[in-house]
Design a protein around this motif. Structure first.
Motif, short mmCIF file in Angstrom:
data_model
loop_
_atom_site.label_atom_id
_atom_site.label_comp_id
_atom_site.label_asym_id
_atom_site.label_seq_id
_atom_site.Cartn_x
_atom_site.Cartn_y
_atom_site.Cartn_z
N LYS A 93 0.83 -1.20 0.00
CA LYS A 93 0.00 0.00 0.00
C LYS A 93 0.88 1.27 0.00
O LYS A 93 0.70 2.16 -0.82
N THR A 94 1.84 1.29 0.91
CA THR A 94 2.72 2.47 0.97
C THR A 94 3.93 2.32 0.05
O THR A 94 4.71 3.26 -0.12
N ILE B 256 14.84 3.43 6.27
CA ILE B 256 14.51 4.82 6.60
C ILE B 256 14.39 5.61 5.30
O ILE B 256 15.36 5.73 4.54
N TYR B 257 13.20 6.08 5.01
CA TYR B 257 12.96 6.87 3.81
C TYR B 257 13.06 8.35 4.14
O TYR B 257 12.46 8.81 5.12
N MET B 258 13.76 9.08 3.33
CA MET B 258 13.92 10.53 3.54
C MET B 258 13.27 11.23 2.35
O MET B 258 13.88 11.34 1.28
N PRO B 259 12.03 11.69 2.52
CA PRO B 259 11.30 12.28 1.40
C PRO B 259 12.01 13.50 0.82
O PRO B 259 12.51 14.36 1.57
N CYS B 260 12.09 13.53 -0.50
CA CYS B 260 12.67 14.68 -1.20
C CYS B 260 11.63 15.15 -2.21
O CYS B 260 11.58 14.67 -3.35
N PHE C 116 10.69 5.32 -8.59
CA PHE C 116 11.87 5.62 -7.78
C PHE C 116 11.56 5.67 -6.28
O PHE C 116 12.42 6.00 -5.48
N GLY C 117 10.31 5.39 -5.92
CA GLY C 117 9.94 5.42 -4.51
C GLY C 117 8.62 6.14 -4.32
O GLY C 117 8.17 6.90 -5.19
N PRO C 118 7.98 5.90 -3.16
CA PRO C 118 6.63 6.44 -2.94
C PRO C 118 6.53 7.96 -3.06
O PRO C 118 5.54 8.48 -3.56
N SER C 119 7.58 8.69 -2.62
CA SER C 119 7.50 10.15 -2.72
C SER C 119 7.73 10.65 -4.13
O SER C 119 7.65 11.84 -4.40
#
Lengths: 404, 404
Positions: B151-152, B159-163, B375-378
Motif C-alpha cells: 500500500k505504501t 529509513i525513507y527521507m522524502p525529497c 523511484f519510490g513512494p515520494s
C-alpha cells in the motif's frame, strides 16, 4: 554505529594469487638480476587472435559514430553473442540449450562468485578438494560455511570431496547430502577430468537428492579425449539440475578482455521458481552488461577465422603442457593432468609441503608455480604448473627444474 | 533439496527499466508506424569522443601483440587510471584521496549494488525518496529490509527521507539513526542537488552517529553552480565516514563501455577494520577487473583532448536539458532539476498517477519518460525526463508534448 560483514573477517589470509604475487615481488626486489618465469597464475601470454582484433577495431569504430553507437546492453547480453554460443557450444553438440538461457557476463570468476547469492543462506555446499578458491571463499563471505579449523584448513559446514591420486583425482558421491555441488572439469587445479559416464552419475545423483550442480567448464577447449564431455548438458537430465559457467579467458585468451557466460536452463526450478528468473533479476539489478566491444570480440571467437586461429592457440599451449609433463617425468616427478587441460599437477618431493616447494622452486629455479595446498587441504603435497607461458619460457623453466 | 534466496521473491515486480522497456516494446509492436522518442532511461546517445576512440584502437592493437598483450589486470585496477583519477578528480580540487584508495570497476551500478555486502546483515539503511532503485533492491536481496507494504510501497526496515518540493528536493536528517546512508547528488531522479554547506551537515552527522555515507557522484560533470560540491571529499571529515561511487557513463558516454570506480579512504574504519581492506578482499575474490582496453579509454577521459571533447559533450546534453525545462515551463508544467544535472523532474497533471502520465505521454506524444513512483513512494506525482537524447529528438519531443 555501522558494523561490517563479520564473515569477511573469518577468511584466513589473503586470496591465494595475491599471496603468490607478493612473494614473487619480494623475491624479485631482493634479486633484481634474476629472470623469473611465471607458470603459476593461470594467465595467458599469447596475444588475441587476428579475427578478434579485427572485430574489436570494427566495434570501436562503431562506438565513434552516433548511428552505430551502443549504450546500455540488453540485460542478458547481445543476441548475436548468445545465439553464437547456443549454436556452437550446445546445439551443434546435440545439447538443448537456447539463446535465452545464456547470460553474458564479464567473466566466469564473477559469475562463480555471484551465483551463490540466488540460493538460501543455509544451503550446504560440496566442493572438490583441492578446488578453485573462489567457490568456498564467496560462500564464506555470505556466511554459509560455519567455522574455520586452522589445523585442518577446512570449514565446518562444507562438504569436502577429496580428489587425490587415491581417487584418481575425481570426487566420489558424498555421504552427506549437499544442496549445491561445485564441479569443474577439466579440473583446475589438478588438470584431471572425468568421463561422460562419470558425469552422468553426478547428474543422476543431483536430480535424485534435489541438489544443484554448478558446473565450471572454463577449460573445455583443452579436451583432447573423446569420452570427456565438453558441457554438462551432454548428460541426460542436466537441464533440471545444472548451471554451467563458461569462460572466454582460456579458450580465447580473454583474461584481460573479460567475458563469460552462465547457462541456466528454464527447467531448473525450486517448486515453481525458476533459477533463471532469479539470475535474470540479479543481472537486471546489480549488473549492466559486458562492453559492446567485448561482446563483439566474443562473437568473433565463433567465426570461421576465429575458430581456426584459436585452435592453433590451444594447440600451442597444449604443446607446452606436453613439454612440462614429459620434462617433469624425466626429472623423476609423479605428474598428472596436461592431457585435457593446460594444468600439470605434480607431487612435491617427500618431506616438503606445497609452500616449501614453492619457495624452493622460486629460489633454486626462479620458476613460479602454485602450491597445491592453496586450493584446499587435499592439495597439500601437490603443486600446479600451467601451460600458459610462452614455449621458450616453458622450455627454459623445465630445463632449470631438471637442473635443480 | 536446494532452496532459493527467498529475499529475491519479496521484490515486487521487475526492475523499473525492464518494465518500461516491455511497455514500450508492446506499444511499438502494436503501432509500428509511430516514431517513439526515448527520454526515459538514462542512456546516452552521443558517440564516444575522438580521444577515447583513439585510445581504444591503440589498446586493441596492443592486445594483438605478445610484447604488449595484457592479461589479468591488477586487483585495484591499472595504476595509470587510478593516478589520473586521484589527480584530476580529487587532488586538483584540494581533496586528499590517493590512487590506492580508488578501486576501478565495470560501472557504478555494480558497485552501488555490491557495496552493501561488506556491511553487517542487520545494518539499517537510509535512502532519499525518490531514489535510484538499485540501492534499496540490492539490500532487499541481501535480506536487510524487513517486509514490504504494497500500500505504501515501502519496506519496514528502511529509513525513507522524502525529497519533494516541500523539502526543496533535499533530504532532512532522519530521526532514527541509520548505519548506512545513500546519497546521490546531483540527484537521480530529481536532478536537484545540495550545496557544499548542506553536504557538510551530512558528513558531520554521519561522523557523529557512526554512519557510513555511500555517495553516488555519477552526475558531477553536469554541475554548473559554484557552491555545489563535485565530490564528498570536499567536506571536512569525509575521509572517516564516506565512500564515493564514480561513473564514466554520463560524463564520457560509457554506458556501453562499462567503467566506474569506488573510493574508500583508508581512514574509514569499524574499530580496527578498514572498509578499504574488505572491499579489496571482495575485489580480489569476486571480480577480475575492467578490461585493459576500457581502462585505457578511461585514461583518455583525463587527457587534454579528452577533457575538451567531453566538456562539449556535457554542454550538448545540458543544452537539451535547458530546452526541455523551458519547453515544459512554457507548456504549463511545474519543473525542477536540469541546472546541475541532465534530469528534469516535472509534476504530473492533477488527477494522474506517474504511471498514468507515462501511458498518456507514450500514447499521445510517443515520448518515453520515467514515472517518478518507480523511484519510490515520494516520487508519485512526478515524472523524469532525461537530456541524453539527440538535440533533434529533444526538440521534437518537447514540440509534441506542447501539442498534447
Amino acid at each position: 554505529m555501522f558494523k561490517v560483514n563479520e564473515n569477511y573477517l573469518k577468511l584466513p589470509g589473503s586470496y591465494l594469487f595475491s599471496t603468490i604475487g607478493k612473494k614473487v615481488s619480494a623475491y624479485q626486489a631482493a634479486n633484481p638480476d634474476k629472470q623469473i618465469i611465471r607458470l603459476g597464475i593461470g594467465d595467458v601470454t599469447q596475444p588475441l587472435a587476428p579475427a578478434i582484433i579485427e572485430a574489436m577495431h570494427k566495434a570501436v569504430d562503431e562506438m565513434g559514430h552516433a548511428e552505430t553507437f551502443h549504450g546500455y546492453a540488453p540485460d542478458l547480453g547481445y543476441e548475436f553473442l548468445r545465439s553464437a554460443m547456443a549454436k556452437n557450444d550446445y546445439q551443434d553438440k546435440g545439447c538443448d540449450i537456447q539463446a535465452d538461457e545464456i547470460f553474458i557476463s564479464d567473466g566466469a570468476k564473477c559469475d562463480s562468485g555471484n551465483i551463490q547469492e540466488i540460493f538460501a543462506a543455509d544451503s550446504k555446499i560440496a566442493v572438490c578438494d583441492p578446488v578453485y578458491p573462489v567457490y568456498v571463499d564467496t560462500n564464506v563471505m555470505a556466511g554459509r560455511t560455519g567455522t574455520y579449523d586452522a589445523k585442518t584448513e577446512t570449514w565446518s559446514n562444507v562438504i569436502y570431496m577429496p580428489c587425490t591420486k587415491e581417487t584418481n583425482f575425481a570426487p566420489v558421491l558424498p555421504e552427506e547430502t549437499p544442496d549445491i555441488i561445485y564441479l569443474c572439469f577439466p579440473n583446475n587445479p589438478t588438470g584431471s577430468t572425468i568421463t561422460k559416464a562419470q558425469l552422468q552419475e553426478w547428474v543422476d545423483y543431483a536430480n535424485r537428492v534435489g541438489a544443484v550442480i554448478i558446473y565450471d567448464s572454463a577449460y573445455e577447449a583443452y579436451i583432447s579425449e573423446s569420452d570427456v564431455p565438453h558441457t554438462i548438458y551432454e548428460c541426460e537430465g542436466a537441464r533440471t539440475c545444472a548451471i554451467e559457467l563458461r569462460s572466454f579467458s582460456k579458450n580465447a585468451g580473454f583474461t584481460g578482455v573479460r567475458l563469460g557466460a552462465t547457462v541456466i536452463p528454464k527447467d531448473l526450478k525450486s517448486g515453481d521458481v525458476m533459477l533463471h528468473s532469479l539470475w535474470a533479476r540479479r543481472h537486471g539489478t546489480k549488473y549492466n552488461g559486458a562492453p559492446y566491444i567485448v561482446q563483439r570480440a566474443g562473437e568473433a571467437v565463433y567465426s570461421e577465422a576465429g575458430k581456426a586461429q584459436l585452435k592453433d592457440q590451444v594447440a600451442y599451449y597444449m604443446n607446452n603442457a606436453k613439454t612440462i609433463k614429459q620434462g617433469l617425468k624425466d626429472a623423476g616427478y609423479n605428474v598428472s593432468g596436461g592431457v585435457n587441460a593446460p594444468y600439470i599437477w605434480l607431487e612435491v618431493p617427500k618431506g616438503m609441503t606445497s609452500w616449501d616447494f614453492f619457495d624452493y622452486l622460486l629460489e633454486k629455479a626462479n620458476v613460479v608455480g602454485t602450491p597445491g595446498s592453496g586450493f584446499g587441504p587435499s592439495g597439500e603435497g601437490y603443486f600446479r604448473l600451467t601451460a600458459f607461458g610462452t614455449y621458450e619460457n616453458t622450455v627454459a623453466a623445465i630445463k632449470r627444474i631438471k637442473e635443480m
